[in-house]
Each structure stands twice: as C-alpha cells, then as structure tokens.
Design an enzyme around this catalytic site. Structure first.
Site, mmCIF file in Angstrom:
data_model
loop_
_atom_site.group_PDB
_atom_site.id
_atom_site.type_symbol
_atom_site.label_atom_id
_atom_site.label_comp_id
_atom_site.label_asym_id
_atom_site.label_seq_id
_atom_site.Cartn_x
_atom_site.Cartn_y
_atom_site.Cartn_z
ATOM 1 N N ASP A 135 -5.215 -12.045 45.172
ATOM 2 C CA ASP A 135 -6.546 -11.687 45.692
ATOM 3 C C ASP A 135 -7.282 -12.810 46.427
ATOM 4 O O ASP A 135 -8.361 -12.599 46.985
ATOM 5 C CB ASP A 135 -7.426 -11.152 44.549
ATOM 6 N N CYS A 190 11.110 -2.606 65.174
ATOM 7 C CA CYS A 190 12.378 -2.082 64.636
ATOM 8 C C CYS A 190 12.190 -0.854 63.743
ATOM 9 O O CYS A 190 13.147 -0.411 63.113
ATOM 10 C CB CYS A 190 13.132 -3.182 63.896
ATOM 11 N N SER A 209 -3.581 -14.060 31.415
ATOM 12 C CA SER A 209 -2.228 -13.544 31.696
ATOM 13 C C SER A 209 -1.572 -13.099 30.401
ATOM 14 O O SER A 209 -1.662 -13.783 29.379
ATOM 15 C CB SER A 209 -1.363 -14.615 32.361
ATOM 16 N N SER A 210 -0.887 -11.961 30.471
ATOM 17 C CA SER A 210 -0.160 -11.486 29.286
ATOM 18 C C SER A 210 1.109 -12.303 29.085
ATOM 19 O O SER A 210 1.786 -12.157 28.081
ATOM 20 C CB SER A 210 0.194 -10.003 29.450
ATOM 21 N N HIS A 242 3.042 -15.060 43.532
ATOM 22 C CA HIS A 242 3.362 -13.644 43.796
ATOM 23 C C HIS A 242 2.847 -13.194 45.162
ATOM 24 O O HIS A 242 2.681 -12.000 45.404
ATOM 25 C CB HIS A 242 2.797 -12.749 42.674
ATOM 26 N N CYS A 274 12.815 -6.967 60.527
ATOM 27 C CA CYS A 274 12.879 -8.134 61.425
ATOM 28 C C CYS A 274 11.904 -9.242 61.031
ATOM 29 O O CYS A 274 11.869 -10.282 61.670
ATOM 30 C CB CYS A 274 12.637 -7.705 62.863
ATOM 31 N N GLN A 318 -0.745 -15.998 39.629
ATOM 32 C CA GLN A 318 0.078 -14.801 39.863
ATOM 33 C C GLN A 318 -0.735 -13.799 40.671
ATOM 34 O O GLN A 318 -0.253 -12.740 41.023
ATOM 35 C CB GLN A 318 0.481 -14.185 38.524
#
Ligand code: APR
Length: 266
Positions: A111, A163, A201-202, A126, A137, A108
C-alpha cells in the site's frame, strides 16, 4: 483492566529500552499495521482471503485461468488501498528511522503507506499496488492506463497492447517468486539485526515468516506488536497484543523520555 495497563506499560518500556540500546534494529510489518488506515488484513476477522478465497483469487494460476474475475476482486479492493492514509503506527515507524533507531522497514504490504508516512528505507517484499506489468512481454503500465483499460476491456480484464497477455499489478501472488533484491536485502538485514520489531503480521507466509528466525539464530531479539498471538510469541523478548496504532507511538514517546533522562545536565 488496570493490571493489563500496568503490564503493557512495562512492556512498552522494555521495547523502548531494547530499541534505544540497539545498533542494527529493523522493523518487519504486515497487513495489521494498515488496518487502522481502513485496509483489511488477510487473515483477521474481516480478512480479504475470507471474502475472496486464495485458490480462486490469490494465485497466479487463478489469474491466468480467469483474469476478469481477478480484476473484479482488484477493483473492489483498490479504492480503499488508493485512498488510505498512514496512521500513527506508520508515523511512529518513520520517526524511529529518523531517530536512527531502525535501519529499515521490511514490509509485506503493497500500500506504500510506510513511504507516505516518511519512512525512507523500505523493502517491499510483496511488491506494490502502484505499478502494473504485462505477464507476457513485461511491458509496464501506470495506474491511469490500467483504469482506462478496465473500462474498455471488462469481459477479458485489461490486456497488454503489444501482446494481448493479461496485465497484473506488481504484487506477488501465490505461486510466484519474490523480488530477488528485496529478499536478499531482507535476509541480510535480518541476520545483522540485534532487534527485530515485528508489527501486524500473522507470520504465516513463507519465506518472510522465516526472517525472525535469522535474527534469533544470530542472538538478536524480537519485539512483537500484534493484536492476536503469533506462533513466535514464546521466542520473543517482548509481546504486546494490542493495536499498533496505539502501541508504536507510545514506544516512541517512551524512547524520548528515556533519552531525555540520559542527557547530561549542564
Ligand atoms: N494492530 C496490530 N495487529 C493487527 C492490527 C492492528 N491494528 N490489525 C490486525 N492485526 C493483526 C491480525 O490479528 C493478524 O494477526 O495483524 C495480523 C495480520 O496478518 P495477515 O492478515 O496474515 O497479514 P500478513 O501477515 O501481512 O500476511 C502476509 O499473506 O496473503 C498474503 O501477500 C499477503 O502480504 C500478505 C501475506
């Protein structure tokens, strides 16, 4: 303390045995694996979302509403991200891949520290901090181009040259979809996995927090290395509540020991 150490040694041994006897093990990592590289996690004590509330800084809606504010936060977080180096936890995961004991890392994190540590099969569910896109665009921009724009376009935040729509790092914000290929692959790997090693990870953000359930449903086993308890602890085969930078290298060491014991004496 001594008893705790003995319990942890036993768990490290169990984790090593599970990985050594696995055929399709994978790792799932979160922000906790990078805190020992100096990058704060999101929901820990000094978590990013405590300083920068999600609703104001972490959603696509908030970026569109006030791009300059989003980029103000990005500039505060980015220096740590860009200068960070892999820690022993990342290196241990890369070594497990080299030993052919894990088939992939699903991360996730944005880095790129797994890749810097030498992991080759990495699914960034992610996104990554090293790519930037126009929200309109879809033109792509390099880090250097964005830096230059940030200096010139302070009031608005960096905008697309073609744009004039705000630019965004290629990281997934709340309210956005996840990259399709990475999610498809991660789900397939999680279903196939006989062991999932979950690190830092939580397990609180969908859809990634569901991946361990795919593994459990197919009778795979979970190993959790996290310094705080998670809601899946009771479903895991092994839970080690400790720093990943300490525990993962010990698991690798234990695997090497077990392997050398298995080698026939000629
Ligand atoms: N070793 C082991 N665990 C650690 C360490 C460490 N050195 N440092 C922190 N942790 C634990 C924390 O206690 C916490 O339980 O890692 C976990 C990190 O959880 P989160 O901060 O919620 O990070 P993560 O699970 O990766 O968040 C998922 O949320 O906001 C989004 O997009 C963001 O990818 C992120 C997603």
């Amino acid at each position: 303390m001594k008893i705790l150490r003995i319990i942890e040694k036993k768990k490290i041994h169990q984790a090593a045995e599970l990985l050594l006897n696995s055929k399709e093990a994978i790792a799932l990592t979160g922000a906790g694996v990078s805190t020992e590289s100096g990058i704060p996690d999101f929901r820990g004590e000094d978590g990013i979302w405590k300083k920068f509330p999600i609703e104001t800084f972490g959603t696509l809606e908030s970026l569109l509403k006030n791009p300059a504010k989003f980029w103000e936060m990005a500039q505060k977080i980015a220096p740590n991200l860009f200068k960070a180096k892999p820690n022993p936890g990342h290196c241990a995961l890369a070594e497990l891949e080299k030993m052919d004991l894990i088939k992939a890392v699903i991360t996730q994190n944005i880095d790129e520290l797994h890749q810097k540590a030498g992991s080759i099969i990495v699914y960034e569910v992610h996104g990554s901090i090293n790519r930037f896109n126009c929200l309109g665009c879809k033109a792509s921009y390099t880090k250097e181009q964005v830096y230059r724009k940030l200096k010139k376009e302070k009031k608005t935040g960096p905008q697309c040259e073609f744009c004039a729509t705000p630019l965004k790092p290629s990281v997934v914000l709340f309210g956005e979809g996840l990259p399709r290929f990475e999610i498809f692959q991660s789900q397939a790997l999680a279903k196939k996995a006989d062991v999932m090693l979950i690190v830092g990870s939580s397990l609180s953000v969908a859809p990634i927090c569901d991946l361990p359930l795919y593994t459990l449903r197919e009778k795979g086993k979970l190993i959790i290395v996290n310094d705080q308890p998670t809601h899946l602890d009771e479903k895991a085969e092994v839970v080690i509540n400790h720093k990943s930078g300490t525990i993962l290298p010990l698991i690798v060491e234990e695997i090497k020991k077990l392997k050398s014991e298995q080698e026939p004496i000629v």
